[in-house]
Design an enzyme around this catalytic site. Structure first.
Site, short mmCIF file in Angstrom:
data_model
loop_
_atom_site.label_atom_id
_atom_site.label_comp_id
_atom_site.label_asym_id
_atom_site.label_seq_id
_atom_site.Cartn_x
_atom_site.Cartn_y
_atom_site.Cartn_z
N GLN A 27 -11.38 7.48 -5.09
CA GLN A 27 -11.88 7.99 -3.82
C GLN A 27 -13.24 8.65 -4.05
O GLN A 27 -13.82 8.53 -5.12
CB GLN A 27 -10.87 8.98 -3.21
CG GLN A 27 -9.61 8.30 -2.68
CD GLN A 27 -9.85 7.49 -1.39
OE1 GLN A 27 -10.96 7.43 -0.87
NE2 GLN A 27 -8.81 6.84 -0.89
N CYS A 36 -12.60 -29.00 7.86
CA CYS A 36 -11.36 -28.33 7.43
C CYS A 36 -10.20 -29.31 7.53
O CYS A 36 -10.10 -30.06 8.50
CB CYS A 36 -11.11 -27.11 8.32
SG CYS A 36 -9.59 -26.23 7.92
N HIS A 46 -5.60 -21.58 10.63
CA HIS A 46 -6.93 -22.06 10.25
C HIS A 46 -7.75 -20.95 9.55
O HIS A 46 -8.36 -21.19 8.51
CB HIS A 46 -7.70 -22.57 11.46
CG HIS A 46 -9.15 -22.76 11.17
ND1 HIS A 46 -9.63 -23.87 10.50
CD2 HIS A 46 -10.22 -21.93 11.35
CE1 HIS A 46 -10.93 -23.72 10.31
NE2 HIS A 46 -11.31 -22.54 10.81
N ASP A 64 -7.84 -7.43 0.64
CA ASP A 64 -6.92 -7.65 1.75
C ASP A 64 -7.68 -7.28 3.00
O ASP A 64 -8.59 -6.44 2.95
CB ASP A 64 -5.69 -6.73 1.63
CG ASP A 64 -6.01 -5.33 2.11
OD1 ASP A 64 -5.79 -5.04 3.30
OD2 ASP A 64 -6.50 -4.51 1.31
N CYS A 95 -6.91 -28.20 12.45
CA CYS A 95 -8.13 -29.00 12.61
C CYS A 95 -7.85 -30.50 12.60
O CYS A 95 -8.60 -31.26 13.20
CB CYS A 95 -9.12 -28.63 11.50
SG CYS A 95 -9.70 -26.93 11.67
N ASP A 113 0.87 -1.18 0.00
CA ASP A 113 0.00 0.00 0.00
C ASP A 113 0.91 1.23 0.00
O ASP A 113 2.13 1.11 0.07
CB ASP A 113 -0.97 -0.03 1.18
CG ASP A 113 -0.25 0.11 2.52
OD1 ASP A 113 0.99 0.25 2.53
OD2 ASP A 113 -0.93 0.05 3.55
N CYS A 150 -6.94 -28.31 7.52
CA CYS A 150 -5.71 -27.63 7.90
C CYS A 150 -5.07 -28.35 9.09
O CYS A 150 -5.75 -29.09 9.81
CB CYS A 150 -5.97 -26.15 8.20
SG CYS A 150 -6.46 -25.79 9.89
N GLY A 190 -0.83 5.95 2.65
CA GLY A 190 -1.86 6.97 2.83
C GLY A 190 -2.81 6.64 3.97
O GLY A 190 -3.08 7.48 4.83
N PHE A 191 -3.29 5.42 3.97
CA PHE A 191 -4.27 5.03 4.99
C PHE A 191 -3.70 5.21 6.40
O PHE A 191 -4.36 5.76 7.28
CB PHE A 191 -4.71 3.58 4.77
CG PHE A 191 -5.69 3.10 5.80
CD1 PHE A 191 -7.03 3.48 5.74
CD2 PHE A 191 -5.28 2.30 6.86
CE1 PHE A 191 -7.93 3.06 6.71
CE2 PHE A 191 -6.18 1.88 7.83
CZ PHE A 191 -7.51 2.26 7.75
N GLY A 241 -11.10 4.04 0.60
CA GLY A 241 -11.93 4.82 1.52
C GLY A 241 -13.16 4.11 2.04
O GLY A 241 -14.04 4.74 2.61
N ASP A 255 -2.59 8.26 -1.54
CA ASP A 255 -3.89 8.92 -1.59
C ASP A 255 -4.16 9.60 -0.26
O ASP A 255 -3.57 9.25 0.75
CB ASP A 255 -5.01 7.92 -1.89
CG ASP A 255 -5.11 6.81 -0.85
OD1 ASP A 255 -4.08 6.48 -0.23
OD2 ASP A 255 -6.21 6.27 -0.66
ZN LIG Z 1 -8.75 -25.68 9.93
#
Ligand SMILES: [Zn+2]
Length: 380
Positions: free
Chosen positions: A190, A305, A336, A267, A310, A94, A307, A97-98, A217, A148
């Protein structure tokens, strides 16, 4: 000619959702895509190996934070963020600006840029479009953002218009500062929640040779329906052949709604932030692992899940880690939650490619409403 060569693979009928691929200096990215946030050149508690394994293909990092620490010289001498953090896939930065406009530190701004005080050592710095691009070039990100002026989405028309016009002038300066760098550069539309300003912003920015466009924004104070309406309106104003990025959004449901409205990139800090608080997204909705009801729960966090969290640990163990303040709990839950987000994106993309996204969207939004409106109360 865009530096990202975005190709749309399928456009969903009865929806604005599209699936595509763009090509960066560190390989291709399939869209729609979720980018985990690696503020300080790390996604907190996650190694690059873990991120790759759970499906991350592109990370976001924050120019403002990296500018203050470790600073531009470290990236210049050590050869950029990919080598620095051992991440060989694409990175988007980025512009800063933010952070400059949202963090509570003294700042002063004018046409040239923003003067602000470092939260690390109290020193004053000046951040301009040129300084931001110089920093992003040193970081070596695949996609850079223009600086920005970010104002809350709830400001009045005059204030939103002034910030938007400054953002436009800064976009021109950012493009000039990029020179012949092969790094892609996105503009940021914006205009808060005012359709006339969003229209003017899109019309102005799309005249410039930028490689993609962000809708900026939002996720800063507006209601859910204002966010969805503004996203829909702004996305429709952007060129079809370039990627569209909705900055800082959002929950799984927000993302599904925005994909339906034609957004390709996202994001958000939510999956890691909620993991820090002990909350997990699951197929049954959002769970708060600190709750005492999990003390003896000998079942996986989410039995749907695959992963490592899990497949290896019980809810009781995760509950215990949080109660004991052990960081392994945060690490396991972040892993997870990231997997949950990436699996959602893969599922969305699969349905767009298969041509049945619209019916999937109607069912999935009801299911995701469970994770959106859940008991977020933390029983300490
Ligand atoms: Zn998981």
């Amino acid at each position: 000619m865009s530096r990202l060569r975005f190709e749309i693979e399928n456009q969903s009928p009865d929806s604005q959702a599209r699936a595509g691929t763009f090509h960066t200096l560190h390989g291709p990215v399939q869209t729609p895509v979720f980018m985990p946030v690696g503020t300080h050149a790390t996604v907190r508690t996650q190694s690059p190996d873990s991120l790759r394994a759970c499906g991350s293909t592109v990370l976001l990092s924050n120019t403002y934070h990296l500018f203050l620490r470790p600073g531009v010289e470290v990236f210049r001498r050590l050869g950029g963020i990919h080598r620095f953090m051992n991440w060989d896939r694409p990175v988007l930065t980025d512009s800063g600006g933010f952070q400059i406009f949202s963090l509570p530190h003294s700042r002063k701004m004018n046409e040239q840029g923003a003067h602000f005080q470092s939260y690390i050592d109290g020193k004053m710095h000046m951040f301009s479009p040129e300084v931001s691009i110089e920093m992003q070039v040193a970081i070596g990100s695949d996609i850079m953002m223009v600086l920005d002026q970010c104002v809350p989405s709830t400001v009045g028309h005059a204030e939103a218009e002034t910030a938007m016009e400054l953002t436009h002038r800064w976009a021109i300066r950012s493009l000039a500062a990029r020179q012949d760098s092969p790094q892609a550069l996105f503009g940021i539309v914006q205009g808060a929640c005012f359709p006339d300003l969003r229209k003017r912003s899109a019309e102005f920015l799309t005249q410039l040779p930028l490689d993609g466009f962000a809708i900026g924004g939002l996720a800063v104070g507006e209601t859910k329906s204002q966010r969805e309406d503004t996203t829909e309106f702004a996305a429709a104003l952007l060129p079809k052949h370039l990627p569209r990025y909705l900055m800082g959004v959002g929950t799984p449901l927000d993302i599904l709604e925005a994909v339906h409205r034609g957004v390709d990139m996202f994001d958000c800090i939510i999956p890691s932030q909620l993991a820090h608080r002990g909350a997990a997204f699951t197929s049954e909705g959002r769970l708060q692992l600190r709750r005492v009801l999990y003390k003896f729960s000998d079942v996986p966090l989410d039995d749907k899940c695959d992963c490592p969290t899990c497949t290896s640990y019980s809810r009781a163990y995760l509950h215990h880690l949080y109660k004991a303040g052990e960081t392994l709990g945060v690490k396991l839950l972040t892993r997870h939650n990231m997997t949950f987000y990436h699996r959602l994106m893969a599922e969305i993309r699969g349905h767009i490619l298969a041509g049945d996204f619209a019916s999937y969207y109607r069912t999935k939004r009801l299911e995701l409403a469970l994770t959106d409106n859940s008991h977020e109360t933390v029983a300490q």
